[in-house]
Design a protein around this motif. Structure first.
Motif: not given
Length: 176
Positions: A76, A78-79, A85, A121, A123, A133, A135
């Motif tokens: 992932k 940014d979530k 994405y 961010t 993952v 995870s 950042t």
């Protein structure tokens, strides 16, 4: 174009228009004053390999100290799942004439690009399936030039059994 409200938005509309041409030689580049808002990214190299986004090089020692390393797979950003994405924030602005070139532009050059003031961010998953995870900061183009990625030799060369010479060309471009 007339409906845009900022210089950034104006250039993004032009990039989206050029991307529709599917021509690798037709591109719109941001003016210098937008470089830090658009071209900042972590000092790492990624690549789409067997339909997975893999870290292939890291030059920023602080990333390695955090635990990021070559071989980790992006799950992932940014979530969002990495491909969602990319489809939403990267692909619409990339112009390429082949699917291979488009994948290179999306997943190797532009995937983590964005504003310098906005960390990204991630993952990631290791080869054992464990996820983590992170950042991390995006470096401005000027800061990234101070920690260049490891050079890739233009030719891989080795001798194989039976006096067979093996040579494989490597990419000729640079993402420094």
């Amino acid at each position: 174009v007339r409906q845009t409200t900022s210089t950034l938005e104006y250039y993004q509309v032009l990039q989206q228009m050029c991307a529709q041409l599917k021509d690798a030689h037709t591109n719109v580049y941001m003016p210098d004053e937008l470089n830090n808002a658009v071209y900042a990214r972590p000092s790492m190299r990624t690549q789409l390999i067997e339909d997975r986004v893999i870290i292939t090089a890291i030059s920023d020692e602080s990333l390695s100290k955090k635990g990021l390393m070559v071989g980790l797979e992006f799950i992932k950003i940014d979530k969002l799942p990495v491909k969602k994405y990319a489809a939403k924030f990267v692909a619409p602005f990339q112009s390429a004439s082949t699917s291979q070139d488009l994948a290179e532009r999306i997943y190797s050059y532009s995937l983590l690009s964005g504003p310098a003031e906005k960390p990204v961010t991630l993952v990631v998953r290791d080869t054992n399936g464990k996820t983590a995870s992170y950042t991390i900061a995006r470096l401005t183009p000027a800061a990234r030039r101070k920690v260049p990625l490891p050079a890739i030799a233009p030719l891989e060369f080795k001798m194989l059994p039976g006096d067979i010479t093996y040579g494989a060309p490597r990419p000729f471009d640079s993402d420094a």
